[in-house]
Motif scaffolding. Structure first.
Motif, PDB file in Angstrom:
ATOM      1  N   LEU A  18      38.042  40.224  37.953  1.00 15.39           N
ATOM      2  CA  LEU A  18      39.099  41.119  38.413  1.00 15.39           C
ATOM      3  C   LEU A  18      38.718  41.790  39.736  1.00 15.39           C
ATOM      4  O   LEU A  18      39.564  41.994  40.600  1.00 15.39           O
ATOM      5  CB  LEU A  18      39.412  42.170  37.354  1.00 15.39           C
ATOM      6  CG  LEU A  18      40.619  43.057  37.633  1.00 15.39           C
ATOM      7  CD1 LEU A  18      41.871  42.211  37.822  1.00 15.39           C
ATOM      8  CD2 LEU A  18      40.815  44.055  36.517  1.00 15.39           C
ATOM      9  N   VAL A  19      37.423  42.081  39.921  1.00 14.72           N
ATOM     10  CA  VAL A  19      36.948  42.666  41.181  1.00 14.72           C
ATOM     11  C   VAL A  19      37.147  41.669  42.325  1.00 14.72           C
ATOM     12  O   VAL A  19      37.606  42.030  43.409  1.00 14.72           O
ATOM     13  CB  VAL A  19      35.461  43.085  41.072  1.00 14.72           C
ATOM     14  CG1 VAL A  19      34.884  43.454  42.421  1.00 14.72           C
ATOM     15  CG2 VAL A  19      35.308  44.233  40.083  1.00 14.72           C
ATOM     16  N   VAL A  20      36.833  40.411  42.082  1.00 14.04           N
ATOM     17  CA  VAL A  20      37.017  39.370  43.094  1.00 14.04           C
ATOM     18  C   VAL A  20      38.501  39.232  43.435  1.00 14.04           C
ATOM     19  O   VAL A  20      38.880  39.168  44.607  1.00 14.04           O
ATOM     20  CB  VAL A  20      36.441  38.019  42.613  1.00 14.04           C
ATOM     21  CG1 VAL A  20      36.726  36.909  43.604  1.00 14.04           C
ATOM     22  CG2 VAL A  20      34.940  38.145  42.361  1.00 14.04           C
ATOM     23  N   THR A  21      39.351  39.211  42.422  1.00 16.12           N
ATOM     24  CA  THR A  21      40.793  39.112  42.628  1.00 16.12           C
ATOM     25  C   THR A  21      41.304  40.269  43.481  1.00 16.12           C
ATOM     26  O   THR A  21      42.046  40.066  44.449  1.00 16.12           O
ATOM     27  CB  THR A  21      41.522  39.090  41.267  1.00 16.12           C
ATOM     28  OG1 THR A  21      41.096  37.937  40.544  1.00 16.12           O
ATOM     29  CG2 THR A  21      43.028  39.040  41.445  1.00 16.12           C
ATOM     30  N   LEU A  22      40.905  41.477  43.148  1.00 19.52           N
ATOM     31  CA  LEU A  22      41.343  42.654  43.906  1.00 19.52           C
ATOM     32  C   LEU A  22      40.802  42.652  45.327  1.00 19.52           C
ATOM     33  O   LEU A  22      41.520  42.995  46.269  1.00 19.52           O
ATOM     34  CB  LEU A  22      40.918  43.940  43.185  1.00 19.52           C
ATOM     35  CG  LEU A  22      41.720  44.279  41.938  1.00 19.52           C
ATOM     36  CD1 LEU A  22      41.085  45.462  41.202  1.00 19.52           C
ATOM     37  CD2 LEU A  22      43.160  44.571  42.282  1.00 19.52           C
ATOM     38  N   TYR A  23      39.552  42.242  45.509  1.00 22.11           N
ATOM     39  CA  TYR A  23      38.939  42.198  46.838  1.00 22.11           C
ATOM     40  C   TYR A  23      39.745  41.306  47.776  1.00 22.11           C
ATOM     41  O   TYR A  23      40.116  41.703  48.877  1.00 22.11           O
ATOM     42  CB  TYR A  23      37.497  41.708  46.735  1.00 22.11           C
ATOM     43  CG  TYR A  23      36.840  41.452  48.067  1.00 22.11           C
ATOM     44  CD1 TYR A  23      36.338  42.509  48.817  1.00 22.11           C
ATOM     45  CD2 TYR A  23      36.739  40.164  48.572  1.00 22.11           C
ATOM     46  CE1 TYR A  23      35.735  42.282  50.050  1.00 22.11           C
ATOM     47  CE2 TYR A  23      36.150  39.923  49.801  1.00 22.11           C
ATOM     48  CZ  TYR A  23      35.653  40.985  50.533  1.00 22.11           C
ATOM     49  OH  TYR A  23      35.064  40.755  51.756  1.00 22.11           O
ATOM     50  N   TYR A  24      40.033  40.071  47.340  1.00 14.99           N
ATOM     51  CA  TYR A  24      40.748  39.135  48.202  1.00 14.99           C
ATOM     52  C   TYR A  24      42.221  39.531  48.379  1.00 14.99           C
ATOM     53  O   TYR A  24      42.821  39.243  49.409  1.00 14.99           O
ATOM     54  CB  TYR A  24      40.610  37.699  47.704  1.00 14.99           C
ATOM     55  CG  TYR A  24      39.235  37.144  47.999  1.00 14.99           C
ATOM     56  CD1 TYR A  24      38.830  36.924  49.314  1.00 14.99           C
ATOM     57  CD2 TYR A  24      38.327  36.883  46.989  1.00 14.99           C
ATOM     58  CE1 TYR A  24      37.574  36.440  49.610  1.00 14.99           C
ATOM     59  CE2 TYR A  24      37.058  36.398  47.267  1.00 14.99           C
ATOM     60  CZ  TYR A  24      36.690  36.189  48.579  1.00 14.99           C
ATOM     61  OH  TYR A  24      35.428  35.713  48.869  1.00 14.99           O
ATOM     62  N   GLY A  30      45.714  37.705  49.487  1.00 15.10           N
ATOM     63  CA  GLY A  30      45.636  36.475  48.705  1.00 15.10           C
ATOM     64  C   GLY A  30      45.791  36.742  47.224  1.00 15.10           C
ATOM     65  O   GLY A  30      45.416  37.798  46.724  1.00 15.10           O
ATOM     66  N   LYS A  31      46.350  35.781  46.529  1.00 14.89           N
ATOM     67  CA  LYS A  31      46.539  35.887  45.087  1.00 14.89           C
ATOM     68  C   LYS A  31      45.555  34.934  44.412  1.00 14.89           C
ATOM     69  O   LYS A  31      45.803  33.737  44.317  1.00 14.89           O
ATOM     70  CB  LYS A  31      47.976  35.572  44.728  1.00 14.89           C
ATOM     71  CG  LYS A  31      48.961  36.570  45.324  1.00 14.89           C
ATOM     72  CD  LYS A  31      50.383  36.050  45.249  1.00 14.89           C
ATOM     73  CE  LYS A  31      51.317  36.943  46.005  1.00 14.89           C
ATOM     74  NZ  LYS A  31      51.288  36.718  47.448  1.00 14.89           N
ATOM     75  N   ILE A  32      44.437  35.496  43.961  1.00  6.41           N
ATOM     76  CA  ILE A  32      43.373  34.721  43.334  1.00  6.41           C
ATOM     77  C   ILE A  32      43.457  34.952  41.829  1.00  6.41           C
ATOM     78  O   ILE A  32      43.389  36.097  41.375  1.00  6.41           O
ATOM     79  CB  ILE A  32      41.985  35.167  43.841  1.00  6.41           C
ATOM     80  CG1 ILE A  32      41.933  35.214  45.362  1.00  6.41           C
ATOM     81  CG2 ILE A  32      40.891  34.300  43.245  1.00  6.41           C
ATOM     82  CD1 ILE A  32      42.102  33.902  46.052  1.00  6.41           C
ATOM     83  N   CYS A  50      47.758  33.389  50.564  1.00  7.49           N
ATOM     84  CA  CYS A  50      47.064  32.256  49.945  1.00  7.49           C
ATOM     85  C   CYS A  50      47.058  32.438  48.430  1.00  7.49           C
ATOM     86  O   CYS A  50      47.015  33.554  47.927  1.00  7.49           O
ATOM     87  CB  CYS A  50      45.635  32.156  50.452  1.00  7.49           C
ATOM     88  SG  CYS A  50      45.504  31.448  52.083  1.00  7.49           S
ATOM     89  N   ILE A  51      47.073  31.333  47.722  1.00 12.79           N
ATOM     90  CA  ILE A  51      47.077  31.354  46.261  1.00 12.79           C
ATOM     91  C   ILE A  51      45.980  30.422  45.761  1.00 12.79           C
ATOM     92  O   ILE A  51      45.834  29.296  46.247  1.00 12.79           O
ATOM     93  CB  ILE A  51      48.440  30.889  45.713  1.00 12.79           C
ATOM     94  CG1 ILE A  51      49.541  31.851  46.154  1.00 12.79           C
ATOM     95  CG2 ILE A  51      48.404  30.758  44.195  1.00 12.79           C
ATOM     96  CD1 ILE A  51      50.937  31.379  45.813  1.00 12.79           C
TER      97      ILE A  51
END
Length: 177
Positions: A18-24, A30-32, A50-51
């Motif tokens: 979730l931290v990686v998702t929020l960072y990007y 971007g939607k990771i 980006c997705i």
């Protein structure tokens, strides 16, 4: 060198997805997917919107990975940037289970285990408006021109011009757009 690899591995394991998702999302918009595994590194640069789909792995600890705006990577893909890097243009999409690997074993010497010979990385370049079909593999040194379509389950391993459709193993130009 081993300590650096251990730190990188620990960061991958202990950084919540979730931290990686929020960072990007905050840095690039971007939607990771939280179900993907994306390196948290300065080597990755994403364009707007980006997705990255679920169960996709993106590794860029050895070299840069740059994706232009509106890049889409589907579920189950594997992207690994070697020292030569991976540069992907804008409006890029790829289907599920695509592999983009920007490094290879050096295989010039015989009678030596490949892991002991070393790794080479020439990099990968993918132009704007490229669509890569499901199950395709893009190997180190490949160059895909703008406005190109890669048919599903193809192997792209060399330079290709703009405005073509590629198919096969290895991929060949089957149509000019």
């Amino acid at each position: 060198m081993k300590e650096r690899k251990l730190l990188r591995g620990a960061r991958r394991i202990f950084t919540p997805s979730l931290v990686v998702t929020l960072y990007y999302y905050l840095k690039y918009g971007g939607k990771i997917s939280p179900r993907s595994e994306v390196d948290l590194t300065k080597n990755i640069s994403l364009g707007r919107d980006c997705i990255v789909g679920s169960f996709t792995k993106i590794k860029a600890s050895e070299g840069p990975l740059m994706i232009g705006h509106r890049g889409g990577i589907a579920n189950g893909c594997f992207v690994s940037a070697g020292a030569g890097g991976i540069h992907i243009g804008a409006n890029f999409i790829c289907g599920p289970n695509v592999n983009i690997v920007g490094q290879n074993y050096a295989h010039g010497e015989k009678d030596i285990h490949l892991e002991d010979v070393g790794i080479v990385s020439r990099g990968i370049r993918i132009g704007d408006n490229v669509w890569i079909g499901a199950g395709s593999t893009i190997t180190d040194g490949a160059v895909i021109g703008n406005n190109t379509i890669v048919v599903a389950n193809s192997l792209v391993n060399r330079r290709y011009p703009d405005d073509v459709i590629l198919q096969g193993n290895p991929a060949k130009v089957i149509f000019r757009r």
